[in-house]
Design a protein around this motif. Structure first.
Motif, PDB file in Angstrom:
ATOM      1  N   SER A 248      -1.229  -7.816  -1.157  1.00  7.88           N
ATOM      2  CA  SER A 248      -1.171  -6.710  -0.305  1.00  7.88           C
ATOM      3  C   SER A 248       0.070  -6.726   0.330  1.00  7.88           C
ATOM      4  CB  SER A 248      -2.109  -6.937   0.902  1.00  7.88           C
ATOM      5  OG  SER A 248      -3.576  -6.781   0.052  1.00  7.88           O
TER       6      SER A 248
ATOM      7  N   TRP B 123      -2.430 -12.170   0.626  1.00  8.64           N
ATOM      8  CA  TRP B 123      -3.618 -11.337   0.298  1.00  8.64           C
ATOM      9  C   TRP B 123      -3.869 -10.162   1.045  1.00  8.64           C
ATOM     10  CZ3 TRP B 123      -8.765 -14.173  -1.680  1.00  8.64           C
ATOM     11  CH2 TRP B 123      -8.279 -14.920  -2.807  1.00  8.64           C
ATOM     12  N   ASP B 124      -3.265 -10.367   2.280  1.00  8.21           N
ATOM     13  CA  ASP B 124      -3.534  -9.266   3.065  1.00  8.21           C
ATOM     14  C   ASP B 124      -2.001  -8.634   3.805  1.00  8.21           C
ATOM     15  OD1 ASP B 124      -6.160  -9.693   3.421  1.00  8.21           O
ATOM     16  OD2 ASP B 124      -5.894 -11.315   4.901  1.00  8.21           O
TER      17      ASP B 124
ATOM     18  N   ASP C 171      -5.328  -9.288  -8.710  1.00 11.46           N
ATOM     19  CA  ASP C 171      -5.642  -7.998  -7.892  1.00 11.46           C
ATOM     20  C   ASP C 171      -5.819  -8.271  -6.532  1.00 11.46           C
ATOM     21  OD1 ASP C 171      -5.442  -6.676 -10.154  1.00 11.46           O
ATOM     22  OD2 ASP C 171      -7.629  -6.660 -10.644  1.00 11.46           O
ATOM     23  N   GLU C 172      -5.051  -9.333  -5.742  1.00 12.23           N
ATOM     24  CA  GLU C 172      -5.416  -9.853  -4.438  1.00 12.23           C
ATOM     25  C   GLU C 172      -4.105  -9.374  -3.535  1.00 12.23           C
ATOM     26  OE1 GLU C 172      -7.797 -10.600  -2.768  1.00 12.23           O
ATOM     27  OE2 GLU C 172      -9.210 -10.898  -4.461  1.00 12.23           O
TER      28      GLU C 172
ATOM     29  N   SER D  36       0.688  -1.206   0.101  1.00 11.49           N
ATOM     30  CA  SER D  36       0.110  -0.187  -0.028  1.00 11.49           C
ATOM     31  C   SER D  36       0.857   1.312   0.138  1.00 11.49           C
ATOM     32  CB  SER D  36      -0.960   0.053   1.198  1.00 11.49           C
ATOM     33  OG  SER D  36      -0.530  -0.058   2.432  1.00 11.49           O
TER      34      SER D  36
ATOM     35  N   ASN E 139      -1.618  -1.722  -3.504  1.00 18.75           N
ATOM     36  CA  ASN E 139      -2.351  -2.979  -2.762  1.00 18.75           C
ATOM     37  C   ASN E 139      -3.412  -3.525  -3.920  1.00 18.75           C
ATOM     38  OD1 ASN E 139      -3.000  -4.107  -0.352  1.00 18.75           O
ATOM     39  ND2 ASN E 139      -4.694  -2.804  -0.430  1.00 18.75           N
ATOM     40  N   ASP E 140      -3.599  -4.603  -3.826  1.00 12.55           N
ATOM     41  CA  ASP E 140      -4.487  -5.534  -4.628  1.00 12.55           C
ATOM     42  C   ASP E 140      -4.556  -5.066  -5.999  1.00 12.55           C
ATOM     43  OD1 ASP E 140      -5.347  -6.648  -2.342  1.00 12.55           O
ATOM     44  OD2 ASP E 140      -6.939  -5.178  -1.866  1.00 12.55           O
ATOM     45  N   LYS E 141      -3.248  -4.748  -6.790  1.00 11.65           N
ATOM     46  CA  LYS E 141      -3.155  -4.676  -8.157  1.00 11.65           C
ATOM     47  C   LYS E 141      -2.488  -5.604  -9.083  1.00 11.65           C
ATOM     48  CE  LYS E 141      -3.514   0.424  -7.820  1.00 11.65           C
ATOM     49  NZ  LYS E 141      -2.711   1.649  -8.264  1.00 11.65           N
TER      50      LYS E 141
ATOM     51  N   ASN F  85     -10.418 -13.675  -9.829  1.00  7.09           N
ATOM     52  CA  ASN F  85     -10.787 -13.827  -8.737  1.00  7.09           C
ATOM     53  C   ASN F  85     -12.484 -13.684  -8.611  1.00  7.09           C
ATOM     54  OD1 ASN F  85     -11.332 -14.598  -5.908  1.00  7.09           O
ATOM     55  ND2 ASN F  85     -10.361 -13.119  -5.128  1.00  7.09           N
TER      56      ASN F  85
END
Length: 181
Positions: free
Chosen positions: A170, A136-137, A167-168, A113, A118-120, A159
């Motif tokens: 992180s 993922w997190d 896109d997951e 992030s 993040n998530d890209k 997904n």
């Protein structure tokens, strides 16, 4: 026009970047126009502008290079872990190279992030001789995926039903050996 951002986690890059720039944003933020477009609320704490399209993050651990419209052509040098926003190694790219970010001798999770990633992630390459993992997190939480030394994936599955990885991502962790996956 797309913006490609490359994050390189290495102090050596600070030496190569140069000195602070005076190409200010015409909106009056004082930031170079390309950087102001990417960080409309201002730079994150500890970040410094080095030239019209480069930001160094806190303590020289990361660089964000903002280059409008410049394709990466799938480039990922030896010793790097590269993540792309789009399939087939296209779009925004983040490059990570260090396992020990805080200097304690242990490999650390890098949250994506702060680098606006993040998530890209839709494709990746691990051009290191050591394994890496992405999660993922943040801080390595949630589902984990391995990136074996020397491996790559040009197109993460969507997904749609909670089964794909597109896109997951992180966070990411680079290891010292190839025995972690």
């Amino acid at each position: 026009m797309r913006t490609r951002m490359t994050v390189v986690l290495t102090s050596l890059m600070l030496f190569l970047v140069g000195t602070p720039s005076s190409h200010a944003d015409p909106r009056g933020s004082g930031l170079p126009s390309e950087i102001a477009r990417v960080f409309p609320q201002g730079l994150p704490p500890g970040a410094t502008v080095y030239d019209s399209d480069t930001v160094a993050f806190a303590e020289g651990t990361a660089l964000l290079d903002v280059v409008p419209g410049a394709p990466t052509n799938g480039a990922c040098s030896s010793g790097q872990v590269c993540l792309w926003e789009d399939a087939n190694y296209e779009g925004q790219r983040v490059v990570l190279t260090q396992c020990d970010i805080d200097g304690d001798g242990n490999c650390d999770w890098s949250n994506l992030s702060p680098y606006l990633f993040n998530d890209k992630m839709s494709s990746w390459k691990n051009r290191r001789t050591a394994d890496a993992k992405w999660a993922w997190d943040s801080n390595g939480g949630g589902t984990l995926r391995c990136m074996n030394a020397g491996s790559q994936n040009p197109d993460l599955p969507d997904n749609i039903f909670g089964t794909g990885d597109n896109d997951e991502a992180s966070s990411l962790k680079i290891f010292k050996t190839s025995t972690q996956c």
